[in-house]
Design an enzyme around this catalytic site. Structure first.
Site, PDB file in Angstrom:
ATOM      1  N   LYS A 166      -2.220 -16.802   7.646  1.00  0.00           N
ATOM      2  CA  LYS A 166      -1.310 -16.055   8.527  1.00  0.00           C
ATOM      3  C   LYS A 166      -0.433 -16.937   9.437  1.00  0.00           C
ATOM      4  O   LYS A 166       0.661 -17.258   9.058  1.00  0.00           O
ATOM      5  CB  LYS A 166      -2.095 -15.017   9.329  1.00  0.00           C
ATOM      6  N   ASP A 208     -13.920 -16.419   8.078  1.00  0.00           N
ATOM      7  CA  ASP A 208     -12.545 -16.077   7.709  1.00  0.00           C
ATOM      8  C   ASP A 208     -11.740 -16.004   8.999  1.00  0.00           C
ATOM      9  O   ASP A 208     -11.774 -14.997   9.707  1.00  0.00           O
ATOM     10  CB  ASP A 208     -12.539 -14.740   6.950  1.00  0.00           C
ATOM     11  N   TYR A 240     -12.573  -7.213   6.650  1.00  0.00           N
ATOM     12  CA  TYR A 240     -11.401  -7.271   5.762  1.00  0.00           C
ATOM     13  C   TYR A 240     -11.152  -8.733   5.395  1.00  0.00           C
ATOM     14  O   TYR A 240     -11.052  -9.586   6.285  1.00  0.00           O
ATOM     15  CB  TYR A 240     -10.142  -6.689   6.429  1.00  0.00           C
ATOM     16  N   TYR A 250       0.823  -1.216   0.000  1.00  0.00           N
ATOM     17  CA  TYR A 250       0.000   0.000   0.000  1.00  0.00           C
ATOM     18  C   TYR A 250       0.853   1.261   0.000  1.00  0.00           C
ATOM     19  O   TYR A 250       0.602   2.184   0.768  1.00  0.00           O
ATOM     20  CB  TYR A 250      -0.922   0.033   1.228  1.00  0.00           C
TER      21      TYR A 250
HETATM   22  C1  LIG Z   1      -4.636 -10.970   6.316  1.00  0.00           C
HETATM   23  C2  LIG Z   1      -6.023 -11.388   6.088  1.00  0.00           C
HETATM   24  C3  LIG Z   1      -6.451 -11.860   4.821  1.00  0.00           C
HETATM   25  C4  LIG Z   1      -5.542 -11.892   3.613  1.00  0.00           C
HETATM   26  O1  LIG Z   1      -4.472 -12.776   3.754  1.00  0.00           O
HETATM   27  P1  LIG Z   1      -3.182 -12.605   2.806  1.00  0.00           P
HETATM   28  O2  LIG Z   1      -2.324 -13.759   3.169  1.00  0.00           O
HETATM   29  O3  LIG Z   1      -2.580 -11.274   3.146  1.00  0.00           O
HETATM   30  O4  LIG Z   1      -3.656 -12.654   1.399  1.00  0.00           O
HETATM   31  C5  LIG Z   1      -7.765 -12.268   4.688  1.00  0.00           C
HETATM   32  N1  LIG Z   1      -8.611 -12.232   5.725  1.00  0.00           N
HETATM   33  C6  LIG Z   1      -8.244 -11.792   6.948  1.00  0.00           C
HETATM   34  C7  LIG Z   1      -9.237 -11.802   8.057  1.00  0.00           C
HETATM   35  C8  LIG Z   1      -6.945 -11.337   7.161  1.00  0.00           C
HETATM   36  O5  LIG Z   1      -6.596 -10.863   8.366  1.00  0.00           O
END
Ligand SMILES: *Cc1c(COP(=O)(O)O)cnc(C)c1O
Length: 471
Positions: free
Chosen positions: A290, A261, A159, A22
């Site tokens: 992550k 997610d 997000y 970014y």
């Molecule tokens: C970081 C994150 C993503 C994206 O993961 P990347 O490995 O950066 O593509 C998706 N959802 C959530 C909740 C996140 O914290």
């Protein structure tokens, strides 16, 4: 070029050639070179050549939960390196991938009378896992004879990643929708859930609103996608677990799939193994990423129920339509197995509880600062929320002087420390965060002659969700 001269201008060379997250190209933003990393610490070298040993309060964007150069993870990586680092996953398989899938299925949220998550798709990053989850949901609806269901219900403040479909379910204002108006429209957004401290009545009112929205759009919706219990990059907003039970009901009533997610929340961060476990709710689809490899390598996974997998496999397409080149990368899977092996010992629960208590007491004094609007913690997450946008450059530099690496965004200075952080490490983090905010933002308040009660809202700031870009 000698190593010495390489050292001297490494940051200049970076500026000439690289993009950062970014950030504009050729930006004059501060950069630090990481010279070494071990345990919870990084050794940084600044542009002026000064060196700083700092605690990584960010866990390298929430991933390095066991710390840097962990012996078990290092051993897993070198062990697999000595066998093979990569093979294609089309038509081939290998022990690290099979073992990882079995572990994930064993760990996944479960509840009596509810189908568990039994099928695993290995993806290369969190965003890709979200893409695969969204594709799977649409393919499921098509296979079930509902091909018009191609949209998603998501939450304000959410997000889910930076690829197009994932961006499309991120918060439409704070996310990047305005930059790609023709490509991201079409999803349905429910309000941000109430704060964790909300009354049952407030939760109920929110749930009724979501139910109405889902009912109004049910013919077009394939799935609901949410970050359970903690909205991370969209504002470090913790909300009541009861909201998840309400979403489960709404999804079941209208034939929608429920996608959790857990990319940020998975593997203990919020105090349960998965955030879904706070509510005892099992989604139909779950994404993890992550911390999956302890932050060593890029790897993510999408899990779904046997029912969803069977429906899609029996549909007209006859397959889940995705297959990345580096799917199931053996090196990444081997490290993930070592990381999950540490998680399986259960010590994370003690560590996260202990760290959470230390964060709460350590950050409490920040509440006394006039620039601070709120201080909150959930699991091993600690957040200082300011009234105004953080001066990222100044606060980052001030925190480094106190031996702490943070990457604030919007009006938030937060930490997600590694689980191996000691009481002394957490004290250094909370003191460093508080001191950095005091040095930068209290000084400004004094210059401005103090703050009136309240303070301006941070509305309409087009700061990328995971920003921390110091622009
Ligand atoms: C970081 C994150 C993503 C994206 O993961 P990347 O490995 O950066 O593509 C998706 N959802 C959530 C909740 C996140 O914290």
């Amino acid at each position: 070029m000698t190593p010495a001269s390489q050292q001297t201008d490494l940051i200049q060379r970076d500026r000439a050639r690289l993009w950062h997250p970014y950030a504009p190209a050729a930006a004059d933003l501060p950069l630090w070179e990481v010279e070494a990393a071990g345990g919870v610490r990084l050794r940084l070298r600044g542009e002026d050549g000064t060196r700083h040993e700092v605690i990584d309060a960010m866990c390298s964007w929430w991933s390095v939960i066991h710390g840097y150069r962990h012996p078990a993870l290092d051993a897993a990586a070198s062990g697999q390196l000595a066998k093979f680092s990569h093979v294609m996953f089309g038509g081939l398989t290998h022990a690290p991938a099979v073992e990882l899938a079995e572990r994930l299925v064993d760990m996944a949220p479960a509840a009596p009378g509810r189908p568990g998550l039994e099928r695993v798709f290995l993806a290369d990053s969190g965003s890709v896992a979200v893409e695969v989850a969204l594709k799977l949901a649409v393919q499921f609806q098509t296979a079930a004879g509902r091909p018009r269901r191609q949209r998603f219900l998501s939450l304000r403040g959410g997000y889910h990643g930076d690829t197009f479909a994932a961006m499309g379910v991120c918060d439409p204002v704070d996310g990047m929708h305005s930059a790609f108006p023709g490509l991201l429209a079409g999803n349905v957004f429910a309000p941000r859930p109430p704060a964790a401290s909300a009354t049952p009545e407030t939760v109920q009112a929110w749930a009724s609103g979501v139910a109405e929205l889902a009912a109004a759009h049910s013919g077009e919706l394939a799935a609901i996608i949410v970050e359970p219990v903690l909205q991370g990059a969209g504002g470090m907003h913790a909300y009541p677990a009861e909201c998840l039970a309400a979403l489960r009901q709404v999804a079941d009533r209208h034939g929608l799939l429920l996608i959790f997610d857990e990319i940020a929340t998975g593997f203990g961060r919020t105090g349960e193994l998965f955030a879904a476990d706070h509510a005892g709710v099992v989604p139909d689809i779950m994404c993890v990423g992550k911390a999956l490899t302890g932050g060593y390598l890029t790897l993510a996974a999408m899990l779904c129920t046997a029912e969803v997998a069977a429906a899609v496999s029996g549909g007209q397409a006859g397959a889940l339509l995705h297959g990345p080149t580096f799917m199931g990368n053996p090196l990444a899977c081997a490290v993930a197995n070592a990381s999950l092996g540490i998680i399986e010992t259960g010590t994370w629960r003690i560590d996260v509880g202990r760290i959470g208590n230390s964060l709460a007491s350590g950050l409490a004094p920040a509440m006394e600062l006039g620039a601070v609007r709120d201080v909150r913690t959930i699991g091993a997450v600690g957040v200082i929320e300011l009234h105004d946008a953080v001066d990222v450059t100044a606060v980052t530099a001030a925190a480094i002087r106190h031996g702490v690496w943070v990457r604030p965004f919007r009006n938030l200075v937060y930490t997600m420390p590694p689980y191996i952080s000691t009481a002394a490490d957490i004290a250094q983090i909370t003191e460093g965060m508080t001191a950095a905010v005091a040095e930068v933002h209290e000084a400004r308040l004094r210059e401005a002659g103090g703050r009136e009660a309240g303070g301006p809202e941070l509305r309409g700031q087009r700061v990328p969700v995971r920003a921390g870009s110091a622009s």
